[in-house]
Each structure stands twice: as structure tokens, then as C-alpha cells.
Write a protein that holds these residues in place. Structure first.
Motif, PDB file in Angstrom:
ATOM      1  N   ALA A   1       0.929  -1.052   0.087  1.00  0.00           N
ATOM      2  CA  ALA A   1       0.042   0.071  -0.075  1.00  0.00           C
ATOM      3  C   ALA A   1       0.991   1.335   0.112  1.00  0.00           C
ATOM      4  O   ALA A   1       0.595   2.224  -0.668  1.00  0.00           O
ATOM      5  CB  ALA A   1      -1.001   0.089   1.254  1.00  0.00           C
ATOM      6  N   SER A   2       1.906   1.319   0.780  1.00  0.00           N
ATOM      7  CA  SER A   2       2.931   2.530   0.710  1.00  0.00           C
ATOM      8  C   SER A   2       3.311   2.578  -0.422  1.00  0.00           C
ATOM      9  O   SER A   2       3.336   3.956  -0.925  1.00  0.00           O
ATOM     10  CB  SER A   2       4.037   2.231   1.750  1.00  0.00           C
ATOM     11  N   GLN A   3       3.822   1.744  -1.341  1.00  0.00           N
ATOM     12  CA  GLN A   3       4.426   2.141  -2.775  1.00  0.00           C
ATOM     13  C   GLN A   3       3.294   2.458  -3.602  1.00  0.00           C
ATOM     14  O   GLN A   3       3.492   3.537  -4.177  1.00  0.00           O
ATOM     15  CB  GLN A   3       4.908   0.633  -3.313  1.00  0.00           C
ATOM     16  N   GLU A   4       1.830   1.927  -3.477  1.00  0.00           N
ATOM     17  CA  GLU A   4       1.013   2.395  -4.325  1.00  0.00           C
ATOM     18  C   GLU A   4       0.516   3.960  -3.883  1.00  0.00           C
ATOM     19  O   GLU A   4       0.283   4.765  -4.651  1.00  0.00           O
ATOM     20  CB  GLU A   4      -0.452   1.606  -4.114  1.00  0.00           C
ATOM     21  N   ILE A   5       0.677   4.230  -2.696  1.00  0.00           N
ATOM     22  CA  ILE A   5       0.448   5.476  -2.185  1.00  0.00           C
ATOM     23  C   ILE A   5       1.065   6.535  -2.802  1.00  0.00           C
ATOM     24  O   ILE A   5       0.813   7.685  -3.135  1.00  0.00           O
ATOM     25  CB  ILE A   5       0.229   5.530  -0.572  1.00  0.00           C
ATOM     26  N   PHE A   6       2.336   6.312  -2.623  1.00  0.00           N
ATOM     27  CA  PHE A   6       3.528   7.088  -3.179  1.00  0.00           C
ATOM     28  C   PHE A   6       3.393   7.145  -4.547  1.00  0.00           C
ATOM     29  O   PHE A   6       3.644   8.163  -5.092  1.00  0.00           O
ATOM     30  CB  PHE A   6       4.990   6.591  -2.734  1.00  0.00           C
ATOM     31  N   LEU A   7       3.095   6.266  -5.427  1.00  0.00           N
ATOM     32  CA  LEU A   7       2.720   6.577  -6.774  1.00  0.00           C
ATOM     33  C   LEU A   7       1.575   7.361  -7.060  1.00  0.00           C
ATOM     34  O   LEU A   7       1.739   7.836  -8.007  1.00  0.00           O
ATOM     35  CB  LEU A   7       2.273   5.110  -7.435  1.00  0.00           C
ATOM     36  N   LYS A   8       0.678   7.228  -6.230  1.00  0.00           N
ATOM     37  CA  LYS A   8      -0.588   7.954  -6.270  1.00  0.00           C
ATOM     38  C   LYS A   8      -0.262   9.624  -6.115  1.00  0.00           C
ATOM     39  O   LYS A   8      -0.684  10.583  -6.820  1.00  0.00           O
ATOM     40  CB  LYS A   8      -1.590   7.648  -5.459  1.00  0.00           C
ATOM     41  N   VAL A   9       0.809   9.712  -5.123  1.00  0.00           N
ATOM     42  CA  VAL A   9       1.069  11.094  -4.756  1.00  0.00           C
ATOM     43  C   VAL A   9       1.951  11.693  -5.929  1.00  0.00           C
ATOM     44  O   VAL A   9       1.709  12.713  -6.352  1.00  0.00           O
ATOM     45  CB  VAL A   9       2.014  10.900  -3.576  1.00  0.00           C
ATOM     46  N   TYR A  10       2.865  10.802  -6.539  1.00  0.00           N
ATOM     47  CA  TYR A  10       3.917  11.518  -7.495  1.00  0.00           C
ATOM     48  C   TYR A  10       2.866  11.661  -8.844  1.00  0.00           C
ATOM     49  O   TYR A  10       2.826  12.706  -9.403  1.00  0.00           O
ATOM     50  CB  TYR A  10       4.771  10.248  -7.909  1.00  0.00           C
ATOM     51  N   ALA A  11       1.900  11.045  -9.146  1.00  0.00           N
ATOM     52  CA  ALA A  11       1.071  11.096 -10.042  1.00  0.00           C
ATOM     53  C   ALA A  11       0.104  12.656  -9.998  1.00  0.00           C
ATOM     54  O   ALA A  11      -0.183  13.096 -10.969  1.00  0.00           O
ATOM     55  CB  ALA A  11       0.021   9.909 -10.330  1.00  0.00           C
TER      56      ALA A  11
END
Length: 192
Positions: free
Chosen positions: A50-60
Motif C-alpha cells: 500500500a505504501s508503494q501504491e500511495i507514493f505512486l498516487k502522490v507522484y501522479a
């Protein structure tokens, strides 16, 4: 020209495509995001994913970040929403004995004291996982991330009265759950 803070500069550089700047933001907030995900999801491996997905969403969505808001509040609101969505998809998975928190024992404490602390932490985590997601969300943001009511209002987009009501109910449910597990013996005072 107003000088940008270190964090504002990292955000700006990240928006401009500087991956090293975004890596610094990730490094700075990785612990808080993992902690939020773990408290919400109750599983270390799932929290890591989830942490990785969250940071991907933040970057996007970094270009959408409102500079008037606090970055950490915005980041945790994305994380909280992501975890709520994930919980909806899986319909509650209960914490098992295999999903315990990994800790480094304090050498000043004996094994008995460490075992008792670990049991209490696990009991709190189990009690937290019993809360409905809306109550768990505000409890994690308030007590584990120490966000103010105003920051929680900004993060969740809910009225302050709703936040306070959910926190009050979450504290009651947690106290009842901890009493039922024998972690606390008497009525716990409900503090803000």
C-alpha cells in the motif's frame, strides 16, 4: 522573491521531473505512510504494498497539491483514502498471530517486560482492526499521526463535529475492546 522551504523546493523539483527530489520526499515520509497503512490494514506486507501504491498516487497527483495545505496532511489523506478503498475491496481481514509488529527489543528491559508490551501492542492493534474503517481512520490520524482536528478535517473533507463524534465513538469502542481482552481492568478515561 520568497525563498522556498526545503520541502517546498523538493516538491517543486519533483513536479519538474527531478526523481531524486521525489526520492527524498519518499524517504522523509516513508515511515509515516507505512505506519498509517499498517494501522489501517493490519498486515505488514499489505502495508508495504500500500505504501508503494500511495507514493505512486502522490507522484501522479503532485501537480494538484495545494501549497496552502501542509504536505504531510495531503499525503496522509491520500494514504487514508487508499487504505479505506483497499479495506472495502477485501471486506475486513482480521489480524492473525503471524501478523505481529516487528520490533527491536530494548536491551534495558527483560524478556517478560518485552513480552507484555508486545501483547499489549498486539491487543491494541486487534482492537483497532475491529473498528469500522471510518472510525479507525480518524483514530489513526489523530493518535498515531498526531494530526490536529483541523488537519483531519482537511485530510478527510468532513466537518469537525463529525470528526469529534467519530473520535469519541472510536475511543469508546477501543476501550470496550481492550477491557474485553483484559488489557485494561477499569473504565478508561476518555481524553481528547
Amino acid at each position: 522573491m520568497v525563498a522556498l522551504s526545503d520541502e517546498d523546493a523538493l516538491i517543486q523539483r519533483s513536479i519538474e521531473g527531478d526523481h531524486a527530489a521525489f526520492a527524498q520526499l519518499v524517504e522523509r515520509y516513508a515511515g509515516a505512510v507505512f505506519n498509517l497503512a499498517y494501522r489501517m490494514l493490519g498486515n505488514a506486507q499489505e502495508a508495504e504494498d500500500a505504501s508503494q501504491e500511495i507514493f505512486l498516487k502522490v507522484y501522479a497527483n503532485l501537480t494538484r497539491f495545494d501549497r496552502e495545505r501542509k504536505f504531510s496532511t495531503w499525503l496522509l489523506s491520500i494514504g487514508s483514502n487508499y487504505c479505506i478503498d483497499r479495506l472495502r475491496r477485501r471486506r475486513f481481514a482480521w489480524l492473525t498471530l503471524d501478523d505481529t509488529v516487528l520490533t527491536i527489543p530494548n536491551p534495558g528491559k527483560g524478556p517478560e517486560h518485552s513480552a507484555i508490551e508486545r501483547e499489549e501492542r498486539d491487543a491494541v492493534q486487534r482492537a483497532l482492526l475491529r473498528l469500522p474503517p471510518a472510525y479507525r481512520e480518524v483514530a489513526v490520524l489523530r493518535y498515531w499521526h498526531d494530526l490536529s482536528y483541523e488537519e483531519i478535517v482537511q485530510a478527510l473533507g468532513l466537518p469537525e463535529s463529525t470528526i469529534k463524534t467519530r473520535l469519541h465513538r472510536a475511543r469508546r469502542m477501543l476501550a470496550d475492546a481492550l477491557r474485553s481482552e483484559g488489557v485494561v481492568q477499569e473504565e478508561m478515561p476518555l481524553q481528547e
